[in-house]
Design an enzyme around this catalytic site. Structure first.
Site, mmCIF file in Angstrom:
data_model
loop_
_atom_site.group_PDB
_atom_site.id
_atom_site.type_symbol
_atom_site.label_atom_id
_atom_site.label_comp_id
_atom_site.label_asym_id
_atom_site.label_seq_id
_atom_site.Cartn_x
_atom_site.Cartn_y
_atom_site.Cartn_z
ATOM 1 N N SER A 39 36.246 38.337 30.712
ATOM 2 C CA SER A 39 37.445 38.862 31.370
ATOM 3 C C SER A 39 38.592 37.868 31.201
ATOM 4 O O SER A 39 38.427 36.679 31.474
ATOM 5 C CB SER A 39 37.139 39.062 32.859
ATOM 6 O OG SER A 39 38.288 39.480 33.543
ATOM 7 N N CYS A 41 33.987 39.154 56.141
ATOM 8 C CA CYS A 41 34.006 39.653 57.507
ATOM 9 C C CYS A 41 34.185 41.167 57.445
ATOM 10 O O CYS A 41 35.204 41.655 56.986
ATOM 11 C CB CYS A 41 35.163 39.008 58.260
ATOM 12 S SG CYS A 41 34.966 39.129 60.019
HETATM 13 C C1 LIG Z 1 30.773 36.921 37.313
HETATM 14 C C2 LIG Z 1 31.806 38.001 37.365
HETATM 15 N N1 LIG Z 1 31.572 39.176 36.775
HETATM 16 C C3 LIG Z 1 32.464 40.163 36.777
HETATM 17 C C4 LIG Z 1 33.683 40.019 37.404
HETATM 18 C C5 LIG Z 1 34.654 41.152 37.388
HETATM 19 O O1 LIG Z 1 35.701 40.892 36.479
HETATM 20 P P1 LIG Z 1 37.105 41.671 36.580
HETATM 21 O O2 LIG Z 1 37.819 41.102 37.756
HETATM 22 O O3 LIG Z 1 37.787 41.372 35.289
HETATM 23 O O4 LIG Z 1 36.769 43.120 36.718
HETATM 24 C C6 LIG Z 1 33.978 38.820 38.039
HETATM 25 C C7 LIG Z 1 35.248 38.635 38.784
HETATM 26 O O5 LIG Z 1 35.315 37.949 39.773
HETATM 27 C C8 LIG Z 1 33.018 37.771 38.015
HETATM 28 O O6 LIG Z 1 33.243 36.596 38.602
#
Ligand SMILES: Cc1ncc(COP(=O)(O)O)c(C=O)c1O
Length: 402
Positions: free
Chosen positions: A214, A340
């Protein structure tokens, strides 16, 4: 917008704000923003159009595809652009499960510490009849070869183990786990959203079939990511429509965001080694100072096997949400894995899966450092914390655990 080593210029009412929540998202790098603005203004063509304007836009997308492929050691033809990590995880799991349905294999294996993008997709697939198994994790958040082996069967269709965890930063032995899973004929996915751009990620060394990343976790824009799909792997598209991305992900490409992701990938490659050791030194300094200055604190996760920018610390007798808010009032932005909801504090699902007691699962704060953080900021946070924690503890009466 921040470039590589500029101090954070986010001030309000004279307060210096310190951002230590880079695992949630990172600010855009200046060069990324510049490139995106140029593309938005000048490359408006549809990459699917055969005329000049379309082909220019296609060239922009192709250049970014090469950069992203290079970041993860893959081939550009194996990179599919998506709307981010969540879509990439969904696509990997749903696409692989759908493709494997006729094989008769019905088991999906993952771990209890995965991101919700994986866990909730598995729940959705379970409602469609897939059998899901969550491999137990050890007290430091590591998944061992033995634990995975005990879960693998001849029915295993897909194994999905994250490369590094977003809350504690623990890096899994993905290459070793992949070898075991593949020996049993499973397709292997890893969520590398928290490692790509931070530490070397190489799809060939890991041996996986599918890998999610991402852009907004490495100074690129939000709403764009990629799924790397090993050449030859059968994956059914879960978005139907046009023929974009070789018919694997329909929808007109977000050309500017993709261009931004490409620049972010190149920046990450250029400064990864230097930045990783700088951030590890800052993170260790922060950790040592906090542990020294605040009694009743403990590090969560594996201290030796983790991404360089992350530390997760439990503060005994302090609710994580209260500490997060108190720190925000002091201008320090961090985050907590516990949430929370309806007036009760939900423990972090990650720390819970690691078997930690309640006083550590509801009291933990994640500090995730990034490009703009400095030694002075680390010292500021370490100086603010004892006072804030003391104040919160004075509101409760139970003694501090050792
Ligand atoms: C390990 C992990 N997988 C997937 C995601 C999701 O990514 P996106 O925010 O690009 O949808 C995140 C986002 O925090 C993440 O930390």
């Amino acid at each position: 917008m921040l470039s590589e080593a500029q101090p954070c210029e986010c001030y309000d009412l004279g307060m210096t704000r310190v951002y230590m929540d880079h695992n949630a998202t990172t600010p855009l790098a200046e060069a990324v923003a510049d490139r995106m603005m140029t593309v938005l203004r000048e490359e408006f063509g549809n990459p699917s159009s055969v005329h000049h304007f379309g082909q220019r836009a296609k060239a922009v997308v192709d250049e970014a595809r090469s950069a992203v492929a290079e970041l993860i050691g893959g081939d550009p033809s194996e990179v599919i652009f998506t709307s981010g990590g969540t879509e990439s995880d969904n696509f990997a799991l749903r696409g692989a499960a759908d493709a494997l349905e006729p094989s008769g294999r019905r088991q999906l294996i993952s771990s209890g510490i995965e991101h919700e993008a994986v866990l909730n997709t598995l729940k959705a697939l379970a409602r469609r009849g897939w059998q899901t198994t969550l491999v137990p994790v050890g007290a430091t958040g590591l998944i061992t070869a033995e634990a995975l082996t005990a879960s693998l069967t001849d029915q295993t269709a897909v194994v999905s183990i994250m490369h590094a965890n977003n809350e504690i930063g623990t890096v899994q032995p993905v290459a070793e786990l992949t070898r075991l899973a593949k020996a049993r004929g499973a397709v292997v996915h890893t969520d590398a959203v928290q490692t790509a751009g931070k530490i070397p990620v190489n799809v060939k060394a890991l041996g996986v079939d599918l890998l999610s990343i991402s852009a907004h976790k490495f100074y690129g824009p939000k709403g764009v990511g990629a799924l790397w799909v090993r050449r030859g792997l059968r994956l059914l598209p879960f978005m139907t429509g046009g023929k974009q991305e070789r018919g694997r992900r329909s929808g007109t490409e977000n050309v500017a965001a993709i261009a931004g992701m490409g620049v972010a990938a190149r920046l990450a490659m250029a400064k990864m080694a230097e930045e990783a050791s700088r951030l590890a030194a800052l993170r260790n300094r922060l950790e040592q100072r906090i542990l020294q200055a605040v009694p009743g604190t403990a590090i969560n996760g594996d201290p030796d096997t983790r991404v360089p920018n992350t530390t997760n610390i439990s503060f005994d007798r302090v609710e994580a949400e209260s500490l997060l808010i108190a720190l925000d009032l002091e201008g320090v932005a961090v985050s907590t894995g516990s949430a929370c909801s309806s007036g009760t504090l939900e423990p972090s699902h990650v720390l819970k899966a690691m078997g930690l007691p309640a006083h550590r699962t509801q009291n933990s704060i994640r500090f995730s450092l990034g490009t703009a953080n400095t030694e002075a900021e680390v010292d500021h946070v370490a100086a603010v914390l004892p006072r804030v924690v003391d104040k919160l503890r004075s509101l409760t009466r139970t003694p501090v655990r050792g």
